[in-house]
Write a protein that holds these residues in place. Structure first.
Motif, mmCIF file in Angstrom:
data_model
loop_
_atom_site.group_PDB
_atom_site.id
_atom_site.type_symbol
_atom_site.label_atom_id
_atom_site.label_comp_id
_atom_site.label_asym_id
_atom_site.label_seq_id
_atom_site.Cartn_x
_atom_site.Cartn_y
_atom_site.Cartn_z
ATOM 1 N N PHE B 34 -16.943 8.053 -27.870
ATOM 2 C CA PHE B 34 -17.100 7.442 -29.370
ATOM 3 C C PHE B 34 -17.502 8.424 -30.326
ATOM 4 O O PHE B 34 -18.296 9.722 -29.770
ATOM 5 N N TYR B 36 -19.616 8.145 -33.634
ATOM 6 C CA TYR B 36 -20.246 7.281 -34.976
ATOM 7 C C TYR B 36 -20.543 8.224 -36.034
ATOM 8 O O TYR B 36 -20.904 9.317 -35.895
ATOM 9 N N GLN B 38 -23.360 8.445 -39.264
ATOM 10 C CA GLN B 38 -24.618 7.861 -39.739
ATOM 11 C C GLN B 38 -24.827 8.587 -41.283
ATOM 12 O O GLN B 38 -25.026 9.620 -41.436
ATOM 13 N N GLY B 43 -27.736 3.018 -40.368
ATOM 14 C CA GLY B 43 -27.457 2.758 -39.022
ATOM 15 C C GLY B 43 -26.121 3.607 -38.678
ATOM 16 O O GLY B 43 -25.714 4.601 -39.417
ATOM 17 N N LEU B 44 -25.739 3.508 -37.351
ATOM 18 C CA LEU B 44 -24.612 4.243 -36.799
ATOM 19 C C LEU B 44 -23.582 3.327 -37.062
ATOM 20 O O LEU B 44 -23.240 2.147 -36.495
ATOM 21 N N PHE B 90 -22.027 11.656 -35.009
ATOM 22 C CA PHE B 90 -22.523 11.865 -33.471
ATOM 23 C C PHE B 90 -21.348 11.428 -32.819
ATOM 24 O O PHE B 90 -20.615 10.355 -32.643
ATOM 25 N N LEU B 101 -25.463 4.795 -24.054
ATOM 26 C CA LEU B 101 -24.495 5.827 -24.527
ATOM 27 C C LEU B 101 -25.319 6.985 -24.557
ATOM 28 O O LEU B 101 -26.729 7.183 -25.113
ATOM 29 N N PHE B 103 -25.949 10.504 -26.628
ATOM 30 C CA PHE B 103 -25.367 11.038 -27.834
ATOM 31 C C PHE B 103 -25.521 12.689 -27.784
ATOM 32 O O PHE B 103 -26.219 13.442 -26.974
ATOM 33 N N GLY B 104 -24.583 13.345 -28.523
ATOM 34 C CA GLY B 104 -24.752 14.724 -28.897
ATOM 35 C C GLY B 104 -25.779 15.025 -29.937
ATOM 36 O O GLY B 104 -26.502 13.954 -30.605
ATOM 37 N N GLN B 105 -26.111 16.128 -30.406
ATOM 38 C CA GLN B 105 -27.060 16.299 -31.324
ATOM 39 C C GLN B 105 -26.854 16.001 -32.538
ATOM 40 O O GLN B 105 -27.991 16.203 -33.595
#
Lengths: 111, 113
Positions: B34, B36, B38, B43-44, B90, B101, B103-105
């Motif tokens: 995914f 996303y 922000q 929100g995402l 993200f 999920l 998430f990456g940084q």
């Protein structure tokens, strides 16, 4: 289209107080997830519920508890708040554990 | 261990220029991927997702991403960036079972006029 609703949007608490965050999923969604996002951090998974049963648990402190109710809304209860609990708390919902859609978040500030 | 790496913490591009945000994942099973976005204090929002099938997926706002299994990558692209694209992006990986999920940084995108 209806989205995930979170309340309150902002919350300010003192140390050692308690807080309750609420999440109302998208209609007909049966799965709810809670994430915590600290300042400048990526979201970290806390806990999830599927059909009102806990389905997965992440790095959620013992001071926190959550549940999903019969109408599928969920509440995250946080006790003995610490300064480090200040963060953005997201709720996401999905249908049968499919794609997660996020709410706007609750910004918790602990003073 | 399951993880997502976004090598670029901050990227600045000129408006109208092309964009590519990198994402590499480490996942034992078949990943669901995914992207996303922000905006500050928001929100995402889901941009796009990959579950299976065509490895080039189209998303909202003119974004696309390509899944490359051999490189464990899922890079996000846009041919022409708009000033409104400035945000934090993200990449995330999930499982077929629909669990949490990871998430990456995040990559912060700045757009200069």
């Amino acid at each position: 289209a209806a989205g995930v609703i979170q309340s309150p949007r902002h919350l300010i608490k003192e140390k050692r107080e308690t807080a309750t965050l609420k999440c109302y999923p998208i209609p007909r969604h049966d799965t709810v997830y809670w994430y915590q996002q600290g300042p400048g951090q990526d979201p970290q998974f806390l806990i999830s519920f599927y059909e009102k049963m806990q389905s997965d648990k992440g790095s959620i402190p013992d001071r926190f508890s959550a549940q999903q109710f019969s109408d599928y809304h969920s509440e995250l209860n946080m006790s003995s708040l610490e300064l480090g609990d200040s963060a953005l708390y997201f709720c996401a919902s999905s249908k049968q554990k499919d794609t997660q859609y996020f709410g706007p978040g609750t910004r918790l500030t602990v003073l | 261990a399951q993880s997502v790496t976004q090598p670029d913490i901050h990227i600045t591009v000129s408006e109208g220029a092309s964009l590519e945000l990198r994402c590499n994942y480490s996942y034992g099973a078949t990943p669901y991927l995914f992207w996303y976005v922000q905006s500050p204090g928001q929100g995402l929002q889901l941009l796009l997702k990959y579950f299976s099938g065509d490895t080039l997926v189209q998303g909202i706002k003119g974004f696309e991403a390509e899944f490359k299994r051999s490189q464990s990558s899922f890079n996000l692209r846009k041919p022409s960036v708009h000033w409104s694209d400035a945000a934090e992006y993200f990449c995330a990986v999930g499982s077929f079972e629909g669990g949490k999920l990871i998430f990456g940084q995040g990559t912060e995108l700045s757009v200069k006029p």
